[in-house]
Design an enzyme around this catalytic site. Sequence first.
Site, PDB file in Angstrom:
ATOM      1  N   LYS A   1      44.561  39.252   2.012  1.00 39.57           N
ATOM      2  CA  LYS A   1      44.667  40.541   1.342  1.00 39.57           C
ATOM      3  C   LYS A   1      46.146  40.950   1.171  1.00 39.57           C
ATOM      4  O   LYS A   1      47.029  40.355   1.797  1.00 39.57           O
ATOM      5  CB  LYS A   1      43.890  41.582   2.153  1.00 39.57           C
ATOM      6  CG  LYS A   1      42.369  41.299   2.252  1.00 39.57           C
ATOM      7  CD  LYS A   1      41.688  42.409   3.061  1.00 39.57           C
ATOM      8  CE  LYS A   1      40.188  42.224   3.198  1.00 39.57           C
ATOM      9  NZ  LYS A   1      39.560  43.324   3.973  1.00 39.57           N
TER      10      LYS A   1
ATOM     11  N   PHE B   1      35.179  55.287   2.510  1.00 39.77           N
ATOM     12  CA  PHE B   1      36.483  54.614   2.389  1.00 39.77           C
ATOM     13  C   PHE B   1      36.607  53.773   1.116  1.00 39.77           C
ATOM     14  O   PHE B   1      37.621  53.111   0.904  1.00 39.77           O
ATOM     15  CB  PHE B   1      36.734  53.742   3.632  1.00 39.77           C
ATOM     16  CG  PHE B   1      35.644  52.731   3.907  1.00 39.77           C
ATOM     17  CD1 PHE B   1      35.629  51.498   3.265  1.00 39.77           C
ATOM     18  CD2 PHE B   1      34.612  53.015   4.810  1.00 39.77           C
ATOM     19  CE1 PHE B   1      34.627  50.567   3.508  1.00 39.77           C
ATOM     20  CE2 PHE B   1      33.606  52.087   5.064  1.00 39.77           C
ATOM     21  CZ  PHE B   1      33.615  50.867   4.404  1.00 39.77           C
TER      22      PHE B   1
ATOM     23  N   ARG C   1      34.661  33.004   9.761  1.00 38.23           N
ATOM     24  CA  ARG C   1      34.494  34.381  10.256  1.00 38.23           C
ATOM     25  C   ARG C   1      34.925  34.507  11.727  1.00 38.23           C
ATOM     26  O   ARG C   1      35.478  35.515  12.137  1.00 38.23           O
ATOM     27  CB  ARG C   1      33.034  34.843  10.118  1.00 38.23           C
ATOM     28  CG  ARG C   1      32.572  35.161   8.710  1.00 38.23           C
ATOM     29  CD  ARG C   1      33.086  36.449   8.121  1.00 38.23           C
ATOM     30  NE  ARG C   1      32.702  37.663   8.800  1.00 38.23           N
ATOM     31  CZ  ARG C   1      32.844  38.885   8.265  1.00 38.23           C
ATOM     32  NH1 ARG C   1      33.330  39.029   7.039  1.00 38.23           N
ATOM     33  NH2 ARG C   1      32.530  39.946   8.952  1.00 38.23           N
TER      34      ARG C   1
ATOM     35  N   ARG D   1      42.448  39.046  12.563  1.00 37.64           N
ATOM     36  CA  ARG D   1      42.420  40.501  12.405  1.00 37.64           C
ATOM     37  C   ARG D   1      42.904  41.204  13.667  1.00 37.64           C
ATOM     38  O   ARG D   1      43.572  42.230  13.598  1.00 37.64           O
ATOM     39  CB  ARG D   1      41.000  40.946  12.034  1.00 37.64           C
ATOM     40  CG  ARG D   1      40.639  40.567  10.599  1.00 37.64           C
ATOM     41  CD  ARG D   1      39.155  40.697  10.339  1.00 37.64           C
ATOM     42  NE  ARG D   1      38.843  40.754   8.914  1.00 37.64           N
ATOM     43  CZ  ARG D   1      37.616  40.898   8.447  1.00 37.64           C
ATOM     44  NH1 ARG D   1      36.587  40.987   9.273  1.00 37.64           N
ATOM     45  NH2 ARG D   1      37.397  40.949   7.145  1.00 37.64           N
TER      46      ARG D   1
ATOM     47  N   ASN E   1      42.926  44.670   7.387  1.00 38.75           N
ATOM     48  CA  ASN E   1      42.614  43.584   8.326  1.00 38.75           C
ATOM     49  C   ASN E   1      42.946  42.197   7.787  1.00 38.75           C
ATOM     50  O   ASN E   1      42.379  41.207   8.210  1.00 38.75           O
ATOM     51  CB  ASN E   1      41.155  43.698   8.781  1.00 38.75           C
ATOM     52  CG  ASN E   1      40.203  43.769   7.607  1.00 38.75           C
ATOM     53  OD1 ASN E   1      40.595  43.515   6.466  1.00 38.75           O
ATOM     54  ND2 ASN E   1      38.949  44.090   7.866  1.00 38.75           N
TER      55      ASN E   1
ATOM     56  N   HIS F   1      39.801  38.514   4.071  1.00 35.76           N
ATOM     57  CA  HIS F   1      38.383  38.643   3.745  1.00 35.76           C
ATOM     58  C   HIS F   1      37.741  37.274   3.874  1.00 35.76           C
ATOM     59  O   HIS F   1      38.340  36.263   3.507  1.00 35.76           O
ATOM     60  CB  HIS F   1      38.198  39.123   2.296  1.00 35.76           C
ATOM     61  CG  HIS F   1      36.789  38.955   1.813  1.00 35.76           C
ATOM     62  ND1 HIS F   1      35.807  39.882   2.060  1.00 35.76           N
ATOM     63  CD2 HIS F   1      36.176  37.932   1.154  1.00 35.76           C
ATOM     64  CE1 HIS F   1      34.657  39.446   1.562  1.00 35.76           C
ATOM     65  NE2 HIS F   1      34.854  38.268   1.002  1.00 35.76           N
TER      66      HIS F   1
HETATM   67  N1  UDP Z   1      36.450  48.688   5.833  1.00 40.19           N
HETATM   68  C1  UDP Z   1      37.080  49.869   6.239  1.00 40.19           C
HETATM   69  N2  UDP Z   1      36.420  50.725   7.084  1.00 40.19           N
HETATM   70  C2  UDP Z   1      35.169  50.460   7.549  1.00 40.19           C
HETATM   71  C3  UDP Z   1      34.533  49.283   7.155  1.00 40.19           C
HETATM   72  C4  UDP Z   1      35.192  48.415   6.299  1.00 40.19           C
HETATM   73  O1  UDP Z   1      38.209  50.118   5.831  1.00 40.19           O
HETATM   74  O2  UDP Z   1      34.627  51.278   8.319  1.00 40.19           O
HETATM   75  C5  UDP Z   1      37.142  47.771   4.912  1.00 40.19           C
HETATM   76  C6  UDP Z   1      37.774  46.590   5.643  1.00 40.19           C
HETATM   77  O3  UDP Z   1      38.999  46.265   4.993  1.00 40.19           O
HETATM   78  C7  UDP Z   1      36.729  45.516   5.437  1.00 40.19           C
HETATM   79  C8  UDP Z   1      36.226  45.829   4.032  1.00 40.19           C
HETATM   80  O4  UDP Z   1      36.213  47.249   3.979  1.00 40.19           O
HETATM   81  O5  UDP Z   1      37.274  44.236   5.574  1.00 40.19           O
HETATM   82  C9  UDP Z   1      34.833  45.277   3.714  1.00 40.19           C
HETATM   83  O6  UDP Z   1      33.915  45.758   4.658  1.00 40.19           O
HETATM   84  P1  UDP Z   1      32.789  44.826   5.280  1.00 40.19           P
HETATM   85  O7  UDP Z   1      31.855  45.714   6.028  1.00 40.19           O
HETATM   86  O8  UDP Z   1      32.236  43.930   4.239  1.00 40.19           O
HETATM   87  O9  UDP Z   1      33.611  43.985   6.386  1.00 40.19           O
HETATM   88  P2  UDP Z   1      34.074  42.441   6.384  1.00 40.19           P
HETATM   89  O10 UDP Z   1      32.975  41.623   5.771  1.00 40.19           O
HETATM   90  O11 UDP Z   1      35.366  42.378   5.594  1.00 40.19           O
HETATM   91  O12 UDP Z   1      34.296  42.117   7.846  1.00 40.19           O
HETATM   92 MG    MG Z   2      31.924  41.861   3.984  1.00 38.93          MG
END
Ligand code: UDP
Ligand code: MG
Length: 165
Positions: free
Chosen positions: A10, A58, A90, A107, A121, A124
């Site tokens: 990112k 968000f 992951r 992360r 974080n 992705h």
């Molecule tokens: N995110 C955030 N606040 C939250 C949850 C998610 O800012 O409470 C952001 C974070 O950058 C995350 C992205 O939204 O990586 C996508 O969320 P997801 O739940 O898909 O998490 P990921 O799959 O990236 O772990």
């Molecule tokens: Mg996700």
Amino acid sequence: MTQQTLVLIKPDGLKKSLTGNVLTRLSETKLDIVAAKIVKVSRELAEKHYAALKDKPFYGDLIKYIMGEYHKKKVMALVYWGEDAINNVRKICGSTNPEEADPVSIRGAYGRITTKGVYENVIHASTNAQEAEREIKLWFQPDEVIVDLYPTKIIKEKIERRAWA
Ligand code: UDP
Ligand code: MG
């Protein structure tokens, strides 16, 4: 099972010069990189990528974040391919919330939570095979990937495109 997964470094990762560190960490998986590019993320691509989160509080900031409005306007997109690719990647990424993520995960080591509450974080990674397929098809065209991941078709279209002068 052989799988493929979409990885994005990112804009915070690029701004903080973490590309090398992230790729080194991911090389622990012994997976193959089968596609890679630098992308300037359009609003359309950002909104499609995070379509499932559009009702979250968000969401607006998340779109700005992935478009690079807070850092650099670029993302590095990659496809990793190999045994159990989705979970293996992951695991090294760590939990979504960088404060809860294992400190030695990507992360956990490099992420932060902004004062606005957005999780910056760094990385992705797709969470399951369905999401991986949707995301890989969104970010890459078949000819940008060096293995055949999904069925393709030939389409004939008359398009204007920019070429080297
Ligand atoms: N995110 C955030 N606040 C939250 C949850 C998610 O800012 O409470 C952001 C974070 O950058 C995350 C992205 O939204 O990586 C996508 O969320 P997801 O739940 O898909 O998490 P990921 O799959 O990236 O772990
Ligand atoms: Mg996700």
